[in-house]
Design a protein around this motif. Structure first.
Motif, PDB file in Angstrom:
ATOM      1  N   PHE A 135      10.663 -20.725   8.064  1.00 37.55           N
ATOM      2  CA  PHE A 135      10.430 -19.486   8.872  1.00 37.55           C
ATOM      3  C   PHE A 135      11.087 -18.110   8.104  1.00 37.55           C
ATOM      4  O   PHE A 135      10.680 -17.256   7.963  1.00 37.55           O
ATOM      5  N   PHE A 136      12.489 -18.275   8.064  1.00 34.80           N
ATOM      6  CA  PHE A 136      13.165 -17.169   7.307  1.00 34.80           C
ATOM      7  C   PHE A 136      12.747 -16.887   6.014  1.00 34.80           C
ATOM      8  O   PHE A 136      12.609 -15.493   5.569  1.00 34.80           O
ATOM      9  N   GLU A 137      12.304 -17.781   5.307  1.00 32.71           N
ATOM     10  CA  GLU A 137      12.142 -17.565   3.945  1.00 32.71           C
ATOM     11  C   GLU A 137      10.638 -16.801   3.874  1.00 32.71           C
ATOM     12  O   GLU A 137      10.412 -15.962   3.126  1.00 32.71           O
ATOM     13  N   ARG A 138       9.840 -17.261   4.749  1.00 28.60           N
ATOM     14  CA  ARG A 138       8.320 -16.647   4.636  1.00 28.60           C
ATOM     15  C   ARG A 138       8.645 -15.142   5.155  1.00 28.60           C
ATOM     16  O   ARG A 138       7.860 -14.447   4.767  1.00 28.60           O
ATOM     17  N   GLY A 139       9.333 -15.029   5.982  1.00 31.00           N
ATOM     18  CA  GLY A 139       9.571 -13.567   6.591  1.00 31.00           C
ATOM     19  C   GLY A 139      10.020 -12.881   5.612  1.00 31.00           C
ATOM     20  O   GLY A 139       9.648 -11.623   5.507  1.00 31.00           O
ATOM     21  N   MET A 143       8.540  -9.373   3.479  1.00 26.26           N
ATOM     22  CA  MET A 143       9.078  -7.933   3.251  1.00 26.26           C
ATOM     23  C   MET A 143       9.165  -7.830   1.714  1.00 26.26           C
ATOM     24  O   MET A 143       8.906  -6.612   1.553  1.00 26.26           O
ATOM     25  N   GLN A 144       9.496  -8.764   1.077  1.00 34.04           N
ATOM     26  CA  GLN A 144       9.602  -8.295  -0.603  1.00 34.04           C
ATOM     27  C   GLN A 144       8.400  -7.679  -1.062  1.00 34.04           C
ATOM     28  O   GLN A 144       8.132  -6.983  -1.932  1.00 34.04           O
ATOM     29  N   LYS A 145       7.261  -8.623  -0.467  1.00 34.27           N
ATOM     30  CA  LYS A 145       5.877  -8.311  -1.119  1.00 34.27           C
ATOM     31  C   LYS A 145       5.588  -6.822  -0.319  1.00 34.27           C
ATOM     32  O   LYS A 145       4.835  -6.264  -1.396  1.00 34.27           O
ATOM     33  N   GLU A 146       5.838  -6.762   0.705  1.00 32.09           N
ATOM     34  CA  GLU A 146       5.683  -5.224   1.263  1.00 32.09           C
ATOM     35  C   GLU A 146       6.272  -4.247   0.590  1.00 32.09           C
ATOM     36  O   GLU A 146       5.642  -3.090   0.127  1.00 32.09           O
ATOM     37  N   LYS A 151       6.022   0.315  -3.512  1.00 35.40           N
ATOM     38  CA  LYS A 151       6.644   0.616  -4.782  1.00 35.40           C
ATOM     39  C   LYS A 151       5.555   0.977  -5.703  1.00 35.40           C
ATOM     40  O   LYS A 151       5.563   1.883  -6.316  1.00 35.40           O
ATOM     41  N   LYS A 152       4.606  -0.126  -5.843  1.00 34.76           N
ATOM     42  CA  LYS A 152       3.422   0.462  -6.859  1.00 34.76           C
ATOM     43  C   LYS A 152       2.696   1.270  -6.283  1.00 34.76           C
ATOM     44  O   LYS A 152       2.117   2.398  -7.165  1.00 34.76           O
ATOM     45  N   LEU A 153       2.417   1.875  -5.024  1.00 41.72           N
ATOM     46  CA  LEU A 153       1.574   2.740  -4.556  1.00 41.72           C
ATOM     47  C   LEU A 153       2.247   4.135  -4.970  1.00 41.72           C
ATOM     48  O   LEU A 153       1.774   5.158  -5.246  1.00 41.72           O
ATOM     49  N   PHE A 154       3.701   4.156  -4.558  1.00 42.72           N
ATOM     50  CA  PHE A 154       4.569   5.298  -4.783  1.00 42.72           C
ATOM     51  C   PHE A 154       4.434   5.686  -6.515  1.00 42.72           C
ATOM     52  O   PHE A 154       4.195   6.918  -6.769  1.00 42.72           O
ATOM     53  N   ASP A 155       4.407   4.487  -7.395  1.00 45.38           N
ATOM     54  CA  ASP A 155       4.604   4.743  -8.528  1.00 45.38           C
ATOM     55  C   ASP A 155       3.172   5.349  -9.116  1.00 45.38           C
ATOM     56  O   ASP A 155       3.040   6.288  -9.781  1.00 45.38           O
ATOM     57  N   ARG A 156       2.338   4.764  -8.565  1.00 50.02           N
ATOM     58  CA  ARG A 156       0.783   5.240  -8.938  1.00 50.02           C
ATOM     59  C   ARG A 156       0.554   6.688  -8.450  1.00 50.02           C
ATOM     60  O   ARG A 156      -0.147   7.774  -9.331  1.00 50.02           O
ATOM     61  N   THR A 157       1.064   6.870  -7.362  1.00 53.45           N
ATOM     62  CA  THR A 157       0.935   8.434  -6.656  1.00 53.45           C
ATOM     63  C   THR A 157       1.792   9.559  -7.530  1.00 53.45           C
ATOM     64  O   THR A 157       1.536  10.320  -8.052  1.00 53.45           O
ATOM     65  N   GLY A 158       2.929   8.783  -7.861  1.00 49.60           N
ATOM     66  CA  GLY A 158       3.641   9.849  -9.119  1.00 49.60           C
ATOM     67  C   GLY A 158       3.071   9.857 -10.429  1.00 49.60           C
ATOM     68  O   GLY A 158       2.841  11.105 -10.828  1.00 49.60           O
TER      69      GLY A 158
END
Length: 180
Positions: A135-139, A143-146, A151-158
């Motif tokens: 459960f904790f590993e999945r949670g 969070m890391q995927k989010e 970060k990808k969205l921020f980089d593309r916007t930049g």
């Protein structure tokens, strides 16, 4: 210690506690990890309750089976009272750290006691602890995927903002030169 030293230690401790509270509120990654932890605890509440039920049942059975028989001269790793039995069972199921002290003492008493520890080990250590860990590993993986997605969205916007800044005279000539 002198009163001056005690006063400065108290101030340092209060500043440290305030700093930790502020760090959780201000630092977004710490706040996000704390939020993910609490969400995971809520999502895993059934498995956590199962874990504590196994510890409780293991302690009750241990008290009945081993009272005044196993490790009677020790305070820890003893089944003499229900509270000591709960602590011993909790440590046994959680970490297995007291395995040699408890299992070998019970085995010397009667070899059939090994069945109790076998069942407690299989259900507690290998089944329920693995589920809680999952459960904790999945949670935290979510969070890391989010975070990676943000970060990808921020980089593309930049990058888009950088290309817009390159096209100062609105002619789009610099965009045509740089993009092939």
């Amino acid at each position: 210690l002198s009163p001056v030293c005690l006063g400065s230690l108290r101030r340092a401790a209060s500043i440290n506690a305030e700093y930790m509270g502020i760090m959780v509120v201000i630092n977004s990654s710490v706040r996000q990890a704390a939020t993910t932890f609490m969400r995971t605890v809520i999502a895993a509440r059934d498995v956590i309750m199962l874990y504590f039920t196994i510890v409780l049942v293991g302690a009750a059975m241990g008290t009945v089976l081993f009272i005044h028989r196993v490790n009677t001269n020790q305070i820890e790793n003893s089944f003499d009272t229900f509270i000591r039995s709960m602590i011993t069972s909790f440590v046994f199921v959680s970490t297995g750290e007291n395995y040699t002290d408890v299992v070998y003492s019970a085995f010397r008493e009667t070899p059939f006691y090994i069945l109790y520890f076998l069942v407690l080990t299989l259900f507690g250590m290998f089944f329920v602890i693995a589920m809680v860990t999952g459960f904790f590993e999945r949670g935290f993986t979510g969070m890391q995927k989010e975070q990676l997605k943000k970060k990808k969205l921020f980089d593309r916007t930049g990058m888009i903002a950088a290309f817009v800044l390159l096209d100062v005279d609105q002619s789009k000539k610099s965009l045509k030169k740089g993009v092939h």
